[in-house]
Design a protein around this motif. Structure first.
Motif, PDB file in Angstrom:
ATOM      1  N   ALA A 218       0.842  -1.206   0.000  1.00 15.39           N
ATOM      2  CA  ALA A 218       0.000   0.000   0.000  1.00 15.39           C
ATOM      3  C   ALA A 218       0.870   1.246   0.000  1.00 15.39           C
ATOM      4  CB  ALA A 218      -0.914  -0.003   1.219  1.00 15.39           C
ATOM      5  N   LEU A 219       1.865   1.253   0.882  1.00 11.41           N
ATOM      6  CA  LEU A 219       2.738   2.425   0.977  1.00 11.41           C
ATOM      7  C   LEU A 219       3.473   2.651  -0.327  1.00 11.41           C
ATOM      8  CD1 LEU A 219       4.218   2.181   4.561  1.00 11.41           C
ATOM      9  CD2 LEU A 219       2.589   3.817   3.663  1.00 11.41           C
ATOM     10  N   ASN A 220       3.889   1.571  -0.947  1.00  7.37           N
ATOM     11  CA  ASN A 220       4.639   1.687  -2.189  1.00  7.37           C
ATOM     12  C   ASN A 220       3.825   2.379  -3.279  1.00  7.37           C
ATOM     13  OD1 ASN A 220       5.291   0.516  -4.955  1.00  7.37           O
ATOM     14  ND2 ASN A 220       7.138   0.074  -3.781  1.00  7.37           N
ATOM     15  N   ILE A 221       2.573   1.972  -3.422  1.00  9.29           N
ATOM     16  CA  ILE A 221       1.751   2.574  -4.475  1.00  9.29           C
ATOM     17  C   ILE A 221       1.452   4.030  -4.137  1.00  9.29           C
ATOM     18  CG2 ILE A 221      -0.441   2.451  -5.708  1.00  9.29           C
ATOM     19  CD1 ILE A 221      -0.389  -0.566  -5.174  1.00  9.29           C
ATOM     20  N   VAL A 222       1.172   4.287  -2.852  1.00 16.94           N
ATOM     21  CA  VAL A 222       0.844   5.659  -2.456  1.00 16.94           C
ATOM     22  C   VAL A 222       2.056   6.565  -2.644  1.00 16.94           C
ATOM     23  CG1 VAL A 222       0.110   7.123  -0.558  1.00 16.94           C
ATOM     24  CG2 VAL A 222      -0.970   4.931  -0.913  1.00 16.94           C
ATOM     25  N   LYS A 223       3.242   5.989  -2.457  1.00 17.80           N
ATOM     26  CA  LYS A 223       4.453   6.779  -2.651  1.00 17.80           C
ATOM     27  C   LYS A 223       4.538   7.252  -4.106  1.00 17.80           C
ATOM     28  CE  LYS A 223       9.447   6.461  -2.351  1.00 17.80           C
ATOM     29  NZ  LYS A 223      10.525   5.475  -2.480  1.00 17.80           N
ATOM     30  N   GLU A 224       4.171   6.381  -5.020  1.00 11.07           N
ATOM     31  CA  GLU A 224       4.183   6.779  -6.435  1.00 11.07           C
ATOM     32  C   GLU A 224       3.194   7.904  -6.685  1.00 11.07           C
ATOM     33  OE1 GLU A 224       5.101   4.748  -9.614  1.00 11.07           O
ATOM     34  OE2 GLU A 224       6.093   3.047  -8.693  1.00 11.07           O
ATOM     35  N   LYS A 225       2.076   7.841  -5.977  1.00  6.29           N
ATOM     36  CA  LYS A 225       1.090   8.913  -6.097  1.00  6.29           C
ATOM     37  C   LYS A 225       1.692  10.207  -5.574  1.00  6.29           C
ATOM     38  CE  LYS A 225      -3.469   6.856  -5.419  1.00  6.29           C
ATOM     39  NZ  LYS A 225      -4.622   6.843  -4.518  1.00  6.29           N
ATOM     40  N   GLU A 226       2.344  10.074  -4.417  1.00  4.45           N
ATOM     41  CA  GLU A 226       2.827  11.265  -3.733  1.00  4.45           C
ATOM     42  C   GLU A 226       3.920  11.970  -4.529  1.00  4.45           C
ATOM     43  OE1 GLU A 226       2.604  11.404   0.986  1.00  4.45           O
ATOM     44  OE2 GLU A 226       4.524  10.800   0.217  1.00  4.45           O
ATOM     45  N   ILE A 227       4.868  11.207  -5.076  1.00  2.00           N
ATOM     46  CA  ILE A 227       5.944  11.881  -5.797  1.00  2.00           C
ATOM     47  C   ILE A 227       5.587  12.131  -7.261  1.00  2.00           C
ATOM     48  CG2 ILE A 227       7.805  11.128  -4.276  1.00  2.00           C
ATOM     49  CD1 ILE A 227       8.510   8.993  -6.256  1.00  2.00           C
ATOM     50  N   GLY A 228       4.399  11.723  -7.665  1.00  2.00           N
ATOM     51  CA  GLY A 228       3.908  12.083  -8.989  1.00  2.00           C
ATOM     52  C   GLY A 228       4.304  11.136 -10.102  1.00  2.00           C
ATOM     53  N   THR A 229       5.080  10.086  -9.775  1.00  2.00           N
ATOM     54  CA  THR A 229       5.511   9.180 -10.841  1.00  2.00           C
ATOM     55  C   THR A 229       4.341   8.419 -11.441  1.00  2.00           C
ATOM     56  OG1 THR A 229       6.087   7.686  -9.068  1.00  2.00           O
ATOM     57  CG2 THR A 229       7.886   8.820 -10.153  1.00  2.00           C
ATOM     58  N   ILE A 230       3.267   8.278 -10.654  1.00  2.00           N
ATOM     59  CA  ILE A 230       2.120   7.526 -11.161  1.00  2.00           C
ATOM     60  C   ILE A 230       1.503   8.260 -12.355  1.00  2.00           C
ATOM     61  CG2 ILE A 230       0.213   8.481  -9.787  1.00  2.00           C
ATOM     62  CD1 ILE A 230      -0.393   5.423  -9.165  1.00  2.00           C
ATOM     63  N   GLU A 231       1.633   9.589 -12.366  1.00  3.25           N
ATOM     64  CA  GLU A 231       1.124  10.360 -13.502  1.00  3.25           C
ATOM     65  C   GLU A 231       1.898  10.020 -14.763  1.00  3.25           C
ATOM     66  OE1 GLU A 231      -0.151  14.411 -12.963  1.00  3.25           O
ATOM     67  OE2 GLU A 231      -1.731  13.028 -12.385  1.00  3.25           O
ATOM     68  N   GLN A 232       3.219   9.938 -14.589  1.00  3.20           N
ATOM     69  CA  GLN A 232       4.068   9.615 -15.741  1.00  3.20           C
ATOM     70  C   GLN A 232       3.739   8.223 -16.265  1.00  3.20           C
ATOM     71  OE1 GLN A 232       7.127  11.171 -17.273  1.00  3.20           O
ATOM     72  NE2 GLN A 232       5.959  12.946 -16.695  1.00  3.20           N
TER      73      GLN A 232
ATOM     74  N   ILE B  74      -0.817  -3.132 -12.050  1.00  2.00           N
ATOM     75  CA  ILE B  74      -1.180  -3.766 -10.775  1.00  2.00           C
ATOM     76  C   ILE B  74      -0.378  -5.042 -10.547  1.00  2.00           C
ATOM     77  CG2 ILE B  74      -3.085  -4.952  -9.600  1.00  2.00           C
ATOM     78  CD1 ILE B  74      -4.891  -2.701 -10.649  1.00  2.00           C
ATOM     79  N   LEU B  75      -0.219  -5.837 -11.592  1.00  5.51           N
ATOM     80  CA  LEU B  75       0.606  -7.047 -11.438  1.00  5.51           C
ATOM     81  C   LEU B  75       2.040  -6.671 -11.094  1.00  5.51           C
ATOM     82  CD1 LEU B  75      -0.475  -9.546 -14.228  1.00  5.51           C
ATOM     83  CD2 LEU B  75      -0.772  -9.744 -11.760  1.00  5.51           C
ATOM     84  N   GLY B  76       2.509  -5.603 -11.718  1.00  4.20           N
ATOM     85  CA  GLY B  76       3.867  -5.134 -11.456  1.00  4.20           C
ATOM     86  C   GLY B  76       4.061  -4.741 -10.010  1.00  4.20           C
ATOM     87  N   LYS B  77       2.966  -4.363  -9.352  1.00  9.44           N
ATOM     88  CA  LYS B  77       3.044  -4.004  -7.938  1.00  9.44           C
ATOM     89  C   LYS B  77       2.835  -5.216  -7.041  1.00  9.44           C
ATOM     90  CE  LYS B  77       3.856   0.322  -7.882  1.00  9.44           C
ATOM     91  NZ  LYS B  77       5.199   0.695  -7.484  1.00  9.44           N
TER      92      LYS B  77
ATOM     93  N   TYR C 168      -9.361   1.471  -8.530  1.00 10.61           N
ATOM     94  CA  TYR C 168      -8.153   2.120  -9.038  1.00 10.61           C
ATOM     95  C   TYR C 168      -8.439   2.663 -10.424  1.00 10.61           C
ATOM     96  CZ  TYR C 168      -3.653   2.547 -11.326  1.00 10.61           C
ATOM     97  OH  TYR C 168      -2.586   3.005 -12.043  1.00 10.61           O
ATOM     98  N   ARG C 169      -8.379   3.954 -10.536  1.00  8.92           N
ATOM     99  CA  ARG C 169      -8.651   4.540 -11.842  1.00  8.92           C
ATOM    100  C   ARG C 169      -7.406   5.260 -12.314  1.00  8.92           C
ATOM    101  NH1 ARG C 169     -12.804   6.355  -8.915  1.00  8.92           N
ATOM    102  NH2 ARG C 169     -14.657   5.071  -9.019  1.00  8.92           N
ATOM    103  N   LYS C 170      -7.253   5.212 -13.612  1.00  9.26           N
ATOM    104  CA  LYS C 170      -6.116   5.923 -14.167  1.00  9.26           C
ATOM    105  C   LYS C 170      -6.391   7.412 -14.218  1.00  9.26           C
ATOM    106  CE  LYS C 170      -2.845   3.731 -17.152  1.00  9.26           C
ATOM    107  NZ  LYS C 170      -2.509   3.490 -18.538  1.00  9.26           N
TER     108      LYS C 170
END
Lengths: 307, 372
Positions: free
Chosen positions: B198-212, B224-227, B368-370
């Protein structure tokens, strides 16, 4: 279809508690293929929201938009294959190296660094000496070049750059704009947002944004030409007192501080420098300097904001 | 496939480059398994006892000696003032006050019966309860001894008595470690599976990499499988480390097949990873994810049957534990480690946890929505 981006009456609002905050209202514009288009406006004008809608990260409440001929809602998959997006905040993996970041994004776009090397060559060469360094350890300018390389790795047709020059030193900013012009030569349509008015003149066309609306769309030259009133620059020893005096009198229409000078529009236009000096003679100012100047984008922006 | 592979590669690189995370992942199970089972002991020892003896007779002496001779009680004071004894309780220097009345010996000899008074400090309920029970048993023993001393017991008891002798199946010595270690191991696997992911995915949200990532053409399931896969693997590694420690340090060898544990863990991890994914879809910052995880973890541990038996919980709590995946794994662990249960015996657990995995993951993927 000739336009790279077409936006038609887009509206977006966010709910904050019970109040609705409007982020974009009646946004319509078109960007031609191969154009360098600037979105100019202060923080909070809605530039980032517009970018997020166009890069399919966000859905608009109303209106429609097309990027490279594809509709942003129904054909988002196509758009994601062919746009490059560089967010305002550095958002690559800080704990991966320069090389790893690049090959990571290249793979996600089903391509490789070698395949599109010619496109990013001029940018990548500058950061290549540090390719084994982690992205987090790069300097601000380097990070930005890496981000641009990552956004270009899949040879996008449209490139969205959200405030790429914010927080970048003057030399790097100049370099960066030169890079953008080089990319334009590769046929890439570039849409760039910036809060810096002086960068507007480097774009082919700009849209001036303010408080969720577009105020004007024109070429930089067209915009300054639309500024019909004669503009004067005035300076004296005590600039602050001068501004207060000018604004309080009834001779001057507008007066805005611009660095070392105040840009002034008179209510009744003086024809010569002497006349202008006389008009404000009532103001006791030391070392008064008056000059007739052409309008800049910022003057136009201020003027538009008054309307 | 290429996209998934690079996602996994990236994930593992990141985990192995973060020395803090790595240390937490590998040190946490070791430290917890070394310290917790030794500390989490249900046996109450060192109960502080204050004796108020108004009698001061040889029998009262004998009784007190018998009590303090055990490892359970530690004598604080031997006094003749109840008020003084109470001040010990008030200052938390004594847990138990045993008052022996002045006519204790006399009554015992003359009337063949005597009364003693026991006052318990009930602030620590467990200690008071168990302390009282121990003391009662010892006094009972004492009683028996006194009677033996006085009269030869008849060969046949004048009154019918039932003597109970018990045997503890599967854990004959009632060793708490055998009981606790598998349970703690479950908690560790859960923490890695649910909360690190959970923390790992939220971290991507927080630092903005999830947007990229979101502007790339990769599919939702690939991301999701990658996570999920890296944390699934890490969870199984933690389990392995844990099993090795429990064998090396506590000498616990599962009575059943180790593969039964692994098969169950593999399914169980899918369920908790789904939960982690779900947490990450709700939280926007690592802090939120952290607090949410902490809240869930508390519930899972306290209502998971690790420390308190589920059977002794009130009805509503027992119903609640049915929705707690942790309780199933703890039960399965104990079944396999202590009882030697096989796959067939845990089929219901396996099925239920699989259902959890399906429900939690579907909900998470749906949530989970893109794009917003």
């Amino acid at each position: 279809m000739n336009s790279a981006v077409k936006v038609n009456n887009v509206y977006k609002s966010f709910k904050k508690g019970k109040t609705e905050v409007k982020a974009l209202q009646e946004i319509s514009f078109e960007v031609n293929k191969g154009e360098l288009f600037g979105l100019i406006g202060p923080d909070g004008a809605g530039k980032t929201t517009l970018f997020r809608i166009l890069t399919t990260l966000m859905l608009a409440n109303k209106g429609e938009a097309w990027v490279d001929g594809f509709e942003v809602v129904s054909q988002y998959k196509e758009i994601r294959k062919r746009v490059g997006y560089m967010p305002g905040r550095f958002s690559l993996y800080q704990d991966l190296t320069v090389e790893e970041n690049l090959s990571f994004f290249a793979t996600l776009f089903n391509t490789s660094l070698q395949e599109n090397y010619d496109l990013i060559k001029s940018i990548y060469q500058q950061i290549e000496p540090f390719k084994k360094r982690r992205a987090g350890a790069l300097s601000g300018g380097m990070k930005q070049k890496l981000a641009l390389s990552c956004a270009l790795i899949h040879r996008p047709t449209v490139l969205f750059l959200d405030e790429p020059t914010t927080g970048v030193d003057a030399v790097s900013r100049k370099e960066f704009w030169e890079l953008l012009h080089q990319l334009q030569a590769h046929g890439i349509t570039i849409i760039v947002s910036t809060p810096y008015m002086d960068e507007a003149s480097l774009c082919d066309r700009v849209a001036l944004m303010q408080e969720s609306r577009i105020m004007e769309i024109n070429s930089p030259k067209g915009i300054t030409e639309n500024f019909k009133k004669p503009l004067w620059s005035v300076r004296s020893a005590d600039m602050y007192k001068l501004m207060l005096d000018l604004r309080s009198g009834d001779v001057v229409d507008t007066c805005y501080p611009f660095g070392q000078y105040h840009h002034v529009v008179f209510k009744k236009d003086p024809h010569t420098v002497e006349e202008a000096k006389q008009a404000i003679a009532t103001i006791s100012a030391k070392d008064l300097e008056v000059q007739r100047i052409p309008a800049t984008i910022e003057d136009c922006f201020m003027e538009l904001m008054r309307k | 496939m290429r996209a998934l592979r690079i996602l996994l590669e990236k994930e593992f690189k990141q985990v192995f480059r973060d020395p803090a995370i790595l240390r937490i992942i590998f040190m946490m199970p070791i430290v917890q398994l070394l310290v917790m089972p030794l500390a989490a002991d249900y046996e109450v020892k060192n109960i502080k006892l204050c004796v108020v003896d108004f009698d001061r007779s040889s029998y009262s002496q004998k009784l007190v000696n018998k009590i303090t001779a055990t490892k359970y009680f530690r004598s604080v004071d031997y006094t003749d003032s109840y008020e003084k004894a109470l001040t010990y309780v008030e200052k938390d220097e004594a847990d138990l006050v045993l008052q022996i009345p002045s006519s204790f010996e006399k009554q015992l000899v003359k009337e063949d019966r005597a009364t003693v008074f026991m006052a318990l400090n009930a602030i620590n309920g467990v200690k008071a309860n168990l302390g009282g029970a121990y003391l009662r048993t010892i006094i009972g023993d004492f009683n028996e001894e006194v009677r033996l001393e006085w009269l030869q017991l008849p060969r046949l008891s004048p009154q019918p008595t039932i003597q109970v002798s018990a045997i503890n199946w599967f854990n004959p010595l009632m060793n708490y470690q055998v009981f606790m270690v598998p349970g703690i191991l479950v908690i560790l696997v859960t923490m890695v599976g649910a909360f690190l992911s959970a923390l790992n995915i939220v971290k991507e949200k927080e630092i903005g990499t999830i947007e990229q990532i979101n502007v790339t053409p990769i599919r939702k399931y690939q991301f999701i499988l990658g996570k999920l896969i890296p944390f699934w693997v890490l969870g199984l590694i933690i389990l392995t480390i844990g099993l090795i420690i429990s064998w090396a340090v506590y000498g616990i060898v599962p009575a059943g097949n180790v593969f039964t544990i692994y098969i169950f863990a593999a399914v169980y991890l899918l369920a908790v990873l789904g939960m982690g994914l779900l947490v990450s879809t709700f939280a926007n910052t690592q802090q939120q994810a952290m607090l949410l995880s902490f809240f869930l973890m508390m519930i899972f541990i306290l209502l998971g049957g690790l420390y308190t038996s589920i059977d002794s919980m009130p009805g509503w709590a027992q119903t609640f534990t049915k929705f707690n995946p942790v309780s199933y794994f703890i039960e399965v662990m104990r079944m396999v480690v202590l009882k030697g249960s096989g796959l067939y015996d845990i089929r219901n657990h396996l099925f239920i946890v699989f259902a959890f995995a399906v429900v939690l993951n579907s909900f998470a993927v749906w949530n989970y929505r893109k794009r917003s």
